[in-house]
Design a protein around this motif. Sequence first.
Motif, PDB file in Angstrom:
ATOM      1  N   THR A  47       0.827  -1.199   0.000  1.00  0.00           N
ATOM      2  CA  THR A  47       0.000   0.000   0.000  1.00  0.00           C
ATOM      3  C   THR A  47       0.869   1.260   0.000  1.00  0.00           C
ATOM      4  N   LEU A  48       1.756   1.346   0.983  1.00  0.00           N
ATOM      5  CA  LEU A  48       2.543   2.568   1.122  1.00  0.00           C
ATOM      6  C   LEU A  48       3.513   2.756  -0.048  1.00  0.00           C
ATOM      7  N   VAL A  49       4.276   1.705  -0.378  1.00  0.00           N
ATOM      8  CA  VAL A  49       5.229   1.806  -1.489  1.00  0.00           C
ATOM      9  C   VAL A  49       4.505   2.119  -2.808  1.00  0.00           C
ATOM     10  N   PRO A  50       3.430   1.381  -3.158  1.00  0.00           N
ATOM     11  CA  PRO A  50       2.702   1.738  -4.382  1.00  0.00           C
ATOM     12  C   PRO A  50       2.157   3.163  -4.351  1.00  0.00           C
ATOM     13  N   MET A  51       1.732   3.625  -3.164  1.00  0.00           N
ATOM     14  CA  MET A  51       1.209   4.988  -3.052  1.00  0.00           C
ATOM     15  C   MET A  51       2.262   6.003  -3.472  1.00  0.00           C
ATOM     16  N   VAL A  52       3.451   5.844  -2.872  1.00  0.00           N
ATOM     17  CA  VAL A  52       4.528   6.789  -3.152  1.00  0.00           C
ATOM     18  C   VAL A  52       4.947   6.687  -4.623  1.00  0.00           C
ATOM     19  N   SER A  53       5.053   5.439  -5.116  1.00  0.00           N
ATOM     20  CA  SER A  53       5.521   5.312  -6.496  1.00  0.00           C
ATOM     21  C   SER A  53       4.450   5.787  -7.474  1.00  0.00           C
TER      22      SER A  53
ATOM     23  N   GLN B 113      -7.716   2.002  -6.937  1.00  0.00           N
ATOM     24  CA  GLN B 113      -7.350   2.519  -8.253  1.00  0.00           C
ATOM     25  C   GLN B 113      -6.028   3.266  -8.232  1.00  0.00           C
ATOM     26  N   VAL B 114      -5.763   3.961  -7.107  1.00  0.00           N
ATOM     27  CA  VAL B 114      -4.508   4.693  -6.998  1.00  0.00           C
ATOM     28  C   VAL B 114      -3.347   3.700  -6.980  1.00  0.00           C
ATOM     29  N   LEU B 115      -3.600   2.530  -6.397  1.00  0.00           N
ATOM     30  CA  LEU B 115      -2.522   1.565  -6.197  1.00  0.00           C
ATOM     31  C   LEU B 115      -2.318   0.633  -7.379  1.00  0.00           C
ATOM     32  N   VAL B 116      -3.347   0.496  -8.211  1.00  0.00           N
ATOM     33  CA  VAL B 116      -3.315  -0.559  -9.218  1.00  0.00           C
ATOM     34  C   VAL B 116      -2.108  -0.475 -10.154  1.00  0.00           C
ATOM     35  N   VAL B 117      -1.833   0.689 -10.693  1.00  0.00           N
ATOM     36  CA  VAL B 117      -0.728   0.814 -11.638  1.00  0.00           C
ATOM     37  C   VAL B 117       0.624   0.479 -10.999  1.00  0.00           C
ATOM     38  N   PRO B 118       0.998   1.141  -9.897  1.00  0.00           N
ATOM     39  CA  PRO B 118       2.297   0.811  -9.290  1.00  0.00           C
ATOM     40  C   PRO B 118       2.360  -0.604  -8.726  1.00  0.00           C
ATOM     41  N   LEU B 119       1.240  -1.102  -8.236  1.00  0.00           N
ATOM     42  CA  LEU B 119       1.224  -2.466  -7.715  1.00  0.00           C
ATOM     43  C   LEU B 119       1.477  -3.448  -8.854  1.00  0.00           C
ATOM     44  N   PHE B 120       0.871  -3.158  -9.994  1.00  0.00           N
ATOM     45  CA  PHE B 120       1.085  -3.980 -11.187  1.00  0.00           C
ATOM     46  C   PHE B 120       2.560  -3.947 -11.594  1.00  0.00           C
ATOM     47  N   ILE B 121       3.147  -2.735 -11.563  1.00  0.00           N
ATOM     48  CA  ILE B 121       4.567  -2.602 -11.931  1.00  0.00           C
ATOM     49  C   ILE B 121       5.446  -3.348 -10.932  1.00  0.00           C
ATOM     50  N   GLU B 122       5.085  -3.235  -9.634  1.00  0.00           N
ATOM     51  CA  GLU B 122       5.829  -3.928  -8.590  1.00  0.00           C
ATOM     52  C   GLU B 122       5.845  -5.435  -8.880  1.00  0.00           C
ATOM     53  N   MET B 123       4.674  -5.987  -9.178  1.00  0.00           N
ATOM     54  CA  MET B 123       4.572  -7.425  -9.447  1.00  0.00           C
ATOM     55  C   MET B 123       5.333  -7.804 -10.715  1.00  0.00           C
ATOM     56  N   LYS B 124       5.279  -6.914 -11.697  1.00  0.00           N
ATOM     57  CA  LYS B 124       5.969  -7.180 -12.968  1.00  0.00           C
ATOM     58  C   LYS B 124       7.482  -7.200 -12.741  1.00  0.00           C
ATOM     59  N   THR B 125       7.968  -6.229 -11.946  1.00  0.00           N
ATOM     60  CA  THR B 125       9.406  -6.166 -11.671  1.00  0.00           C
ATOM     61  C   THR B 125       9.866  -7.396 -10.903  1.00  0.00           C
ATOM     62  N   LEU B 126       9.045  -7.835  -9.953  1.00  0.00           N
ATOM     63  CA  LEU B 126       9.424  -9.000  -9.154  1.00  0.00           C
ATOM     64  C   LEU B 126       9.087 -10.301  -9.879  1.00  0.00           C
ATOM     65  N   ASN B 127       8.566 -10.158 -11.107  1.00  0.00           N
ATOM     66  CA  ASN B 127       8.178 -11.326 -11.901  1.00  0.00           C
ATOM     67  C   ASN B 127       7.136 -12.188 -11.195  1.00  0.00           C
ATOM     68  N   LEU B 128       6.183 -11.528 -10.607  1.00  0.00           N
ATOM     69  CA  LEU B 128       5.160 -12.254  -9.859  1.00  0.00           C
ATOM     70  C   LEU B 128       3.785 -12.217 -10.523  1.00  0.00           C
ATOM     71  N   GLN B 129       3.741 -11.715 -11.769  1.00  0.00           N
ATOM     72  CA  GLN B 129       2.457 -11.727 -12.472  1.00  0.00           C
ATOM     73  C   GLN B 129       2.030 -13.171 -12.623  1.00  0.00           C
ATOM     74  N   ASP B 130       0.728 -13.394 -12.700  1.00  0.00           N
ATOM     75  CA  ASP B 130       0.239 -14.746 -12.887  1.00  0.00           C
ATOM     76  C   ASP B 130       0.685 -15.692 -11.778  1.00  0.00           C
ATOM     77  N   THR B 131       0.596 -15.246 -10.535  1.00  0.00           N
ATOM     78  CA  THR B 131       0.890 -16.142  -9.421  1.00  0.00           C
ATOM     79  C   THR B 131      -0.189 -15.969  -8.355  1.00  0.00           C
ATOM     80  N   TYR B 132      -0.299 -16.979  -7.486  1.00  0.00           N
ATOM     81  CA  TYR B 132      -1.220 -16.858  -6.366  1.00  0.00           C
ATOM     82  C   TYR B 132      -0.785 -15.738  -5.448  1.00  0.00           C
ATOM     83  N   PHE B 133       0.538 -15.597  -5.309  1.00  0.00           N
ATOM     84  CA  PHE B 133       1.025 -14.563  -4.404  1.00  0.00           C
ATOM     85  C   PHE B 133       0.522 -13.185  -4.829  1.00  0.00           C
ATOM     86  N   ALA B 134       0.573 -12.919  -6.139  1.00  0.00           N
ATOM     87  CA  ALA B 134       0.129 -11.617  -6.639  1.00  0.00           C
ATOM     88  C   ALA B 134      -1.342 -11.376  -6.311  1.00  0.00           C
ATOM     89  N   LEU B 135      -2.149 -12.428  -6.421  1.00  0.00           N
ATOM     90  CA  LEU B 135      -3.573 -12.282  -6.114  1.00  0.00           C
ATOM     91  C   LEU B 135      -3.778 -11.979  -4.632  1.00  0.00           C
TER      92      LEU B 135
END
Lengths: 312, 267
Positions: A47-53, B113-135
């Motif tokens: 939550t926090l990291v995605p918020m900042v990024s 919605q605020v988190l979706v884009v960076p969270l998606f990028i975070e998962m993509k960077t960690l190569n966690l797309q398409d995993t249970y962990f990501a869900l």
Amino acid sequence: MSTPTLTRPRTEHPPRAGSRPRSAGWKKLGWVLFFLLPSAIPLVAFTLVPMVSSLWVSLHKWNLISPMKWVGLGNYSNLLTDPTTRQVFLHTLIYVAGYLPLVYAGGLGLALVLNQRLKGRAFLRATYFLPVVTSWVVVALVWKWLLNPANGLVNKVLEAIGLPGPGWWTDPHWALPAVILSSAWKDLGFVMVILLAGLQAIPSDVYEAALVDGASGWQRFWRITLPLLSPSTFFVVVISLINGFQVFDQVYVMTGGGPSGSSQVVVGHIYDLTFRYGRAGEASALSWILFAVILLITVVQIRGQRKWVHYA
Amino acid sequence: MRRFLLYAGVVAGAAIMLFPFLWTVITSITPEGSLADGPKLIVHNPTLDAYRTLLDAMPIWRILTNSLLIAIASTLFQLVTSSMAAYGFARLHFPLKNVIFGCYLATLMVPLQVLVVPLFIEMKTLNLQDTYFALLAPTIASAFGVFLLRQAVTAVPAELDEAATIDGAGHLRIFTTIVLPLIRPALATVAVFAFMGSWNSFLWPLVVIRSPEFMTLPLGLSTLQGRFTTQWDVVMAGSVVSIVPIAVVYLLAQRHIIAGVAHTGIK
């Protein structure tokens, strides 16, 4: 457990000055970390990291692939002058303005009726609540089928009583109303349950006193029920507005924002900006604008609650 | 007379609530050919063809299992993380406690919605797309749960803890044997919201999952609609499959679910 421990503390902690408070302090910190870290780590990471990024991304031009390009507040100023932004906010506003009165009036009516001693009351409450636990996607699909302009059940019924069934999700004028109707159907039970809880919290002696004073049913409703229900109403309105401004699932499934953008809402636009047009920077900026709007509305409501919310 | 009208009204309303579910089932067993002129209430030659098509089109059992696994895991995680944090905030004293609690509450207000884009990028960077962990990741902890449970823990009389401390119990003992049993109704409320939230969540799986093996029901259903645009019997069969499990859970735990939801609205 049953062993007397009266003498033990004295032998465990020899009175050496200074050392005891420090180790106790570390031990205390250990407990704090033990209890808080399991929730703090995921909240920070997801939550926090995605918020900042997200804030960082919103200051850049970025298509998710090539390197980011700094544009400062450019995304924000672009969005504010873009007619599409105004349009999606307008649609979201129309959605909320249609949805909120519908669920509140419906939920209040149901709560009032089901608060009385009726046979099968528990069964009826459970029935009205069933759509609440069903996922938005299912509700949207089922209603899309019921509102199918060609051979949907609703239009068949309308036809049978001599009314022309509208094109629902194929007609730009009816797409948003179709979404509003199905959303209201789904959430009616939620509002009903919250208001029922509120009704049951009103002490019955208030009504008895009013009856003694000769107040009519109508007067009791306006002078007692509604004012004393105001904390629950407040809760419903705040939650519905927050959720309403974030409407997405049902629009995405039922109309996909169409026909020709006539039912596109803010979150749908955020999704399209990112994953269809590769404009992640603008999408992030728009999500922050949406957040600011929701926050503003919520703060205004909390400030304004003193004027109309009465706590018994 | 007034009473009769009241009954007629609520029963008609209940019918409006139930009918779409009934209609979903009817459509799913109507032969596809006779759907063109609109389905009928009584199906003359019911068929399970739509369900067969559904089974061929997607790994529906896998998708169902995914949804259940993620919902159960997310509920358990939230119960553990939230109750622990709630105890920490209610019973331990430490510097900056209110500031940290304020930070928890702040995350509550940030829309997904605020988190979706960076969270998606975070998962993509960690190569966690398409995993249970990501869900699962965004639902491991919930500020809402912490907030609700902290209220409940605060309501537990401190004398109970003190008595236990004198008997030699530490925080862990007090937490597990005194506090947790006493806040059961609040735990049930958190469980209800966690389960429903995960079971129904759509935007996040839509963003982070691509392959059918990791899809959850709402996502699977929405892709179904794209592939069988005109085959409403198949789409409705999918809807039936996704309604049945949650309806069963609901019917079994209905009292608790409704009470739990009502619980959140009371000031």
